[in-house]
Design a protein around this motif. Structure first.
Motif, PDB file in Angstrom:
ATOM      1  N   TYR A   1       0.818  -1.225   0.000  1.00 35.40           N
ATOM      2  CA  TYR A   1       0.000   0.000   0.000  1.00 35.40           C
ATOM      3  C   TYR A   1       0.851   1.273   0.000  1.00 35.40           C
ATOM      4  CZ  TYR A   1      -3.838  -3.187   1.081  1.00 35.40           C
ATOM      5  OH  TYR A   1      -4.770  -4.198   1.024  1.00 35.40           O
ATOM      6  N   LYS A   2       2.041   1.167  -0.552  1.00 31.11           N
ATOM      7  CA  LYS A   2       2.938   2.334  -0.440  1.00 31.11           C
ATOM      8  C   LYS A   2       2.430   3.545  -1.214  1.00 31.11           C
ATOM      9  CE  LYS A   2       6.244   0.971  -3.981  1.00 31.11           C
ATOM     10  NZ  LYS A   2       7.332   0.054  -4.159  1.00 31.11           N
ATOM     11  N   ASP A   3       1.592   3.320  -2.226  1.00 31.22           N
ATOM     12  CA  ASP A   3       1.110   4.460  -3.006  1.00 31.22           C
ATOM     13  C   ASP A   3      -0.260   4.964  -2.554  1.00 31.22           C
ATOM     14  OD1 ASP A   3       3.385   4.476  -4.593  1.00 31.22           O
ATOM     15  OD2 ASP A   3       2.574   2.872  -5.868  1.00 31.22           O
ATOM     16  N   VAL A   4      -0.800   4.389  -1.487  1.00 26.75           N
ATOM     17  CA  VAL A   4      -2.131   4.814  -1.039  1.00 26.75           C
ATOM     18  C   VAL A   4      -1.989   5.825   0.101  1.00 26.75           C
ATOM     19  CG1 VAL A   4      -4.377   4.064  -0.189  1.00 26.75           C
ATOM     20  CG2 VAL A   4      -3.029   2.521  -1.651  1.00 26.75           C
ATOM     21  N   LEU A   5      -2.478   7.022  -0.166  1.00 23.09           N
ATOM     22  CA  LEU A   5      -2.367   8.075   0.851  1.00 23.09           C
ATOM     23  C   LEU A   5      -3.453   7.943   1.907  1.00 23.09           C
ATOM     24  CD1 LEU A   5      -1.626  11.265  -1.304  1.00 23.09           C
ATOM     25  CD2 LEU A   5       0.001   9.754  -0.124  1.00 23.09           C
ATOM     26  N   MET A   6      -3.141   8.443   3.084  1.00 27.90           N
ATOM     27  CA  MET A   6      -4.124   8.521   4.176  1.00 27.90           C
ATOM     28  C   MET A   6      -3.849   9.811   4.952  1.00 27.90           C
ATOM     29  SD  MET A   6      -2.534   5.753   6.922  1.00 27.90           S
ATOM     30  CE  MET A   6      -3.565   6.110   8.330  1.00 27.90           C
ATOM     31  N   PRO A   7      -4.788  10.255   5.758  1.00 24.18           N
ATOM     32  CA  PRO A   7      -4.525  11.471   6.522  1.00 24.18           C
ATOM     33  C   PRO A   7      -3.534  11.201   7.647  1.00 24.18           C
ATOM     34  CG  PRO A   7      -6.887  10.975   6.416  1.00 24.18           C
ATOM     35  CD  PRO A   7      -6.157   9.757   5.957  1.00 24.18           C
ATOM     36  N   GLY A   8      -2.661  12.179   7.879  1.00 27.03           N
ATOM     37  CA  GLY A   8      -1.805  12.136   9.058  1.00 27.03           C
ATOM     38  C   GLY A   8      -2.334  13.143  10.059  1.00 27.03           C
ATOM     39  N   TYR A   9      -2.175  12.845  11.345  1.00 24.98           N
ATOM     40  CA  TYR A   9      -2.743  13.707  12.381  1.00 24.98           C
ATOM     41  C   TYR A   9      -1.674  14.224  13.336  1.00 24.98           C
ATOM     42  CZ  TYR A   9      -7.296  11.808  11.093  1.00 24.98           C
ATOM     43  OH  TYR A   9      -8.423  11.463  10.410  1.00 24.98           O
ATOM     44  N   THR A  10      -1.896  15.430  13.853  1.00 24.55           N
ATOM     45  CA  THR A  10      -1.248  15.821  15.104  1.00 24.55           C
ATOM     46  C   THR A  10      -2.377  16.331  15.995  1.00 24.55           C
ATOM     47  OG1 THR A  10      -0.854  18.154  14.585  1.00 24.55           O
ATOM     48  CG2 THR A  10       0.823  16.601  13.817  1.00 24.55           C
ATOM     49  N   HIS A  11      -2.291  16.103  17.272  1.00 20.39           N
ATOM     50  CA  HIS A  11      -3.363  16.474  18.220  1.00 20.39           C
ATOM     51  C   HIS A  11      -4.703  15.835  17.842  1.00 20.39           C
ATOM     52  CE1 HIS A  11      -0.673  19.810  19.514  1.00 20.39           C
ATOM     53  NE2 HIS A  11      -0.405  19.872  18.224  1.00 20.39           N
ATOM     54  N   LEU A  12      -4.674  14.766  17.060  1.00 18.11           N
ATOM     55  CA  LEU A  12      -5.893  14.172  16.480  1.00 18.11           C
ATOM     56  C   LEU A  12      -6.610  15.157  15.559  1.00 18.11           C
ATOM     57  CD1 LEU A  12      -7.854  11.689  18.794  1.00 18.11           C
ATOM     58  CD2 LEU A  12      -6.740  11.259  16.613  1.00 18.11           C
ATOM     59  N   GLN A  13      -5.890  16.159  15.061  1.00 17.97           N
ATOM     60  CA  GLN A  13      -6.430  17.086  14.073  1.00 17.97           C
ATOM     61  C   GLN A  13      -5.804  16.712  12.734  1.00 17.97           C
ATOM     62  OE1 GLN A  13      -8.451  20.076  15.014  1.00 17.97           O
ATOM     63  NE2 GLN A  13      -8.651  18.689  16.756  1.00 17.97           N
ATOM     64  N   VAL A  14      -6.602  16.767  11.684  1.00 13.90           N
ATOM     65  CA  VAL A  14      -6.088  16.457  10.353  1.00 13.90           C
ATOM     66  C   VAL A  14      -4.879  17.355  10.077  1.00 13.90           C
ATOM     67  CG1 VAL A  14      -6.606  16.575   7.889  1.00 13.90           C
ATOM     68  CG2 VAL A  14      -8.319  15.695   9.487  1.00 13.90           C
ATOM     69  N   ALA A  15      -3.752  16.734   9.688  1.00 15.30           N
ATOM     70  CA  ALA A  15      -2.517  17.512   9.611  1.00 15.30           C
ATOM     71  C   ALA A  15      -1.897  17.515   8.218  1.00 15.30           C
ATOM     72  CB  ALA A  15      -1.522  16.985  10.646  1.00 15.30           C
ATOM     73  N   MET A  16      -1.318  16.399   7.835  1.00 11.29           N
ATOM     74  CA  MET A  16      -0.595  16.346   6.556  1.00 11.29           C
ATOM     75  C   MET A  16      -0.814  14.995   5.895  1.00 11.29           C
ATOM     76  SD  MET A  16       3.067  18.229   7.146  1.00 11.29           S
ATOM     77  CE  MET A  16       3.613  17.727   5.516  1.00 11.29           C
ATOM     78  N   PRO A  17      -0.531  14.915   4.618  1.00  7.74           N
ATOM     79  CA  PRO A  17      -0.678  13.610   3.968  1.00  7.74           C
ATOM     80  C   PRO A  17       0.283  12.592   4.569  1.00  7.74           C
ATOM     81  CG  PRO A  17      -0.313  15.346   2.323  1.00  7.74           C
ATOM     82  CD  PRO A  17      -0.076  15.954   3.676  1.00  7.74           C
ATOM     83  N   SER A  18      -0.240  11.426   4.842  1.00  6.88           N
ATOM     84  CA  SER A  18       0.591  10.285   5.203  1.00  6.88           C
ATOM     85  C   SER A  18       0.237   9.194   4.201  1.00  6.88           C
ATOM     86  CB  SER A  18       0.289   9.865   6.654  1.00  6.88           C
ATOM     87  OG  SER A  18       1.070   8.747   7.009  1.00  6.88           O
ATOM     88  N   SER A  19       0.744   7.991   4.440  1.00  8.96           N
ATOM     89  CA  SER A  19       0.358   6.899   3.540  1.00  8.96           C
ATOM     90  C   SER A  19       0.271   5.623   4.355  1.00  8.96           C
ATOM     91  CB  SER A  19       1.393   6.728   2.426  1.00  8.96           C
ATOM     92  OG  SER A  19       2.588   6.193   2.958  1.00  8.96           O
ATOM     93  N   PHE A  20      -0.453   4.658   3.806  1.00 12.00           N
ATOM     94  CA  PHE A  20      -0.518   3.361   4.481  1.00 12.00           C
ATOM     95  C   PHE A  20       0.859   2.696   4.480  1.00 12.00           C
ATOM     96  CE2 PHE A  20      -4.990   4.130   3.549  1.00 12.00           C
ATOM     97  CZ  PHE A  20      -5.542   3.854   4.789  1.00 12.00           C
ATOM     98  N   GLY A  21       1.646   3.017   3.466  1.00 14.35           N
ATOM     99  CA  GLY A  21       3.019   2.516   3.435  1.00 14.35           C
ATOM    100  C   GLY A  21       3.796   3.002   4.655  1.00 14.35           C
ATOM    101  N   LEU A  22       3.631   4.297   4.944  1.00 15.04           N
ATOM    102  CA  LEU A  22       4.320   4.855   6.119  1.00 15.04           C
ATOM    103  C   LEU A  22       3.772   4.257   7.398  1.00 15.04           C
ATOM    104  CD1 LEU A  22       4.692   8.742   5.641  1.00 15.04           C
ATOM    105  CD2 LEU A  22       6.532   7.057   5.834  1.00 15.04           C
ATOM    106  N   TRP A  23       2.446   4.146   7.465  1.00 14.60           N
ATOM    107  CA  TRP A  23       1.822   3.699   8.709  1.00 14.60           C
ATOM    108  C   TRP A  23       2.260   2.266   9.075  1.00 14.60           C
ATOM    109  CZ3 TRP A  23      -2.536   0.249   9.726  1.00 14.60           C
ATOM    110  CH2 TRP A  23      -2.918   0.277  11.079  1.00 14.60           C
ATOM    111  N   PHE A  24       2.111   1.348   8.146  1.00 17.41           N
ATOM    112  CA  PHE A  24       2.536  -0.036   8.429  1.00 17.41           C
ATOM    113  C   PHE A  24       4.052  -0.082   8.677  1.00 17.41           C
ATOM    114  CE2 PHE A  24      -1.367  -1.296   5.947  1.00 17.41           C
ATOM    115  CZ  PHE A  24      -1.946  -2.107   6.907  1.00 17.41           C
TER     116      PHE A  24
END
Ligand code: ARG
Length: 445
Positions: free
Chosen positions: A147-170
């Motif tokens: 899933y390295k090319d699939v983007l997801m939301p990244g959060y700080t403070h549980l507030q929508v922050a910057m693009p992340s990806s499932f590749g990064l998350w896993f």
């Protein structure tokens, strides 16, 4: 007249016996195999320094091998009235062999015997935990690459922050495990030193060949100073507990993310139906109970170092019966962590991600920094670009460009999966688990 709560028709000595034996008859079963293997090394050494005859050694080894068979078949018990595994094994030998059975305890105390048992047992457990941690690591890296090319939301403070990806998350959790493995390696290396020969904690007047038992049992070295060897009781458990806690910390964080991201309000991932549980009243429910239990169990394991420390922290040097209680919290922790690692790997490998989550306009603003950076790269000073985009957002004029180009090491576009794998594999290779395994296999014959 009865003047004590526990005074009935039993004699106080039986009550004292019950209290001091505690849960040893049940918990020492964990240590039975290690106890026998330790005795094999000890008597082999006793023969080499003339405290056993060759034929006595052969007879004892044969009998110990047979006891090992009983243990492996799950038929070994610590009988009623017998205090612990050490007494049980010696009793079985004397019952079957008579006087020669009584010779095995020369130059040894139950204090160094239980120290040794715990180290041999823990060594084996660490290896199993390392294998399962590596298996989870592999699943996480596989999903990360898938899933390295699939983007997801990244959060700080549980507030929508910057693009992340499932590749990064896993991949983040995989790298976390690679770091946890450093603690496990350190704990293993410290556990892998031979305490046998310290006897009650002050050595023996027999000329014990401690180099020999160290070699026979495949230890990296011995705990040289006999007083220090005894001080290892509790210290070894605490250090290993920290390593387990480190892994458990990673797994419980992952479990929380998975529960949250699986909620309808996030809907980033979907746990496989067969891995969820239902409700007795709400027919639509598919609950992430496995991850909730994993979270709680792993949080419990994170309290293990504190539990061990509270039991042994302020003890002076030398043996104390307090140390026996550590077994109650320490021994069962490995099975619990193994379970959590297995469950987590199973579900992670079957988890599906929502490939279209960013079509939802509620995440549009997380592309604001991308826009600022685009303007800055084109020559606008960063602070001015930041202001301009901020004003556009406030005025409702912001339109996101949803493709991102992150190229630096460790970013969305450059996960460094292979390099993280190399870190993990190097740490595992440096443990040299095979040395202990080969030595034990040879000793058992
Ligand atoms: N059950 C004891 C323990 O786990 C074994 C050692 C007994 N030694 C003693 N001196 N009472 O510590």
């Amino acid at each position: 007249m009865i003047n004590k709560l526990w005074q009935k028709n039993v004699t106080p000595t039986a009550e004292i016996e019950r209290f001091t034996v505690g849960r040893d008859r049940e918990l020492d079963l964990f240590l039975a195999e290690s106890d026998v293997i330790g005795s094999m090394a000890h008597i082999t050494m006793l023969e080499s320094i003339g405290l056993l005859a060759k034929d006595e050694l052969e007879t004892l080894l044969r009998e110990l091998r047979s006891i090992l068979g009983t243990i492996k078949a799950g038929e070994f018990v610590i009988e009623e009235g017998i205090e612990d595994v050490h007494s049980q094994v010696e009793l079985m030998l004397t019952r079957r062999l008579g006087d020669v059975g009584k010779k095995i305890h020369s130059g040894r105390s139950r204090n160094d015997q239980v120290l040794l048992d715990l180290k041999l047992w823990t060594r084996r457990q660490i290896r199993d935990i390392a294998d399962l941690t590596k298996a989870l690591f592999d699943e996480l890296q596989t999903q990360s690459e898938r899933y390295k090319d699939v983007l997801m939301p990244g959060y700080t403070h549980l507030q929508v922050a910057m693009p992340s990806s499932f590749g990064l998350w896993f991949g983040a959790y995989a790298e976390s495990l690679a770091d946890d493995m450093l603690f496990l390696q350190a704990a293993y290396r410290m556990a892998n030193r031979n305490p046998l020969g310290s006897a009650a904690g002050y050595g023996s007047s027999f000329p014990l060949d401690r180099e020999m038992t160290t070699r026979l049992l495949g230890f990296d070295s011995m705990n040289y100073n006999v007083v220090y060897a005894q001080m290892g009781r509790g210290k070894m458990e605490r250090n290993v507990a920290f390593a387990l806690a480190s892994i458990a910390g990673t797994v419980s964080k992952l479990a929380f993310d998975a529960c949250m991201f699986n909620s309808q309000n996030f809907a980033f991932v979907k746990l496989p139906d067969e891995c969820t549980t239902g409700s007795s009243i709400m027919p639509h429910k598919k609950n992430p109970d496995v991850f909730e239990l994993t979270r709680a169990k792993c949080n419990k394991i994170q309290a293990l170092p504190q539990q061990v420390m509270m039991i042994m922290n302020n003890l002076p040097s030398g043996y104390f019966r307090d140390l026996q209680i550590i077994k109650e919290v320490f021994l069962p922790a490995f099975g619990e962590l193994r379970d959590c690692l297995q469950m987590t790997a199973y579900i992670v490998s079957r988890m599906k991600v929502n490939e279209h989550i960013l079509d939802d306009p509620r995440y549009d603003l997380m592309f604001s920094v991308e826009e600022v950076n685009r303007l800055a790269a084109a020559g606008t000073p960063f602070r001015d670009a930041y202001r301009q985009v901020g004003l556009d957002i406030e005025a409702g004029r912001f339109t996101p460009h949803k493709e991102v180009h992150h190229t630096h090491a460790g970013s969305i576009g450059n996960l460094c999966t292979d390099r993280i794998r190399a870190l993990m594999e190097q740490t595992l290779a440096d443990c040299h688990f095979e040395r202990a395994e080969q030595a034990e296999a040879q000793l058992i014959g």
